[in-house]
Design an enzyme around this catalytic site. Sequence first.
Site, short mmCIF file in Angstrom:
data_model
loop_
_atom_site.label_atom_id
_atom_site.label_comp_id
_atom_site.label_asym_id
_atom_site.label_seq_id
_atom_site.Cartn_x
_atom_site.Cartn_y
_atom_site.Cartn_z
N GLY A 100 33.42 28.62 42.32
CA GLY A 100 32.80 29.63 42.54
C GLY A 100 33.35 30.64 43.53
CB ILE A 101 34.96 33.82 43.39
CG1 ILE A 101 36.07 33.10 42.57
CG2 ILE A 101 35.48 34.88 44.20
CD1 ILE A 101 36.99 32.22 43.51
CE1 TYR B 158 35.93 29.22 34.37
CE2 TYR B 158 33.88 29.21 33.22
CZ TYR B 158 34.52 29.19 34.36
OH TYR B 158 33.83 29.00 35.65
#
Length: 156
Positions: A80-81, A125
């Site tokens: 997570g960012i 991704y």
Amino acid sequence: MNDSYDTLQRAADIRKMHYSDIDRIILVEREIFLFPWSPGNFADSIKAGYVCQVLEQDDTLTGYGIMMMSPEEAHILTLGIATYWQKKGLGKKLLQYFIEHAKKREAKSIFLDVRESNHGAAQLYKRMGFHQIATRKGYYPAMCGREDALVMQLEL
């Protein structure tokens, strides 16, 4: 990518996650996920010896990730960012860290699940070489029932 993103990536440090980081991680987790992990999930991951990392910019926790290693493969359990720091190359930096770590441990592949609706993450991704190999029907809780997960793999 422009120079400011490159500078930001260089300035962001990746380090081992500590129990004392969990409160700050939970703030980010609740900001970015509708159904966040609990503090216990993070504590259990640290206790289990998973590869638990945080990303910091100065003294600000900007992101985190957890990867579980097994003899021949790795599984990214969460990444997570914080919203403010998204789309600045930090997710890519953290993902690259996990890929390099898995290679050093001689893993043959890395797996991860991503919500079908999380197009930004899925695109990252794919750009990093992951390919969708399956769909887990109804894997994630959603506001109106359940949401499918895309199962993605990167062969190392």
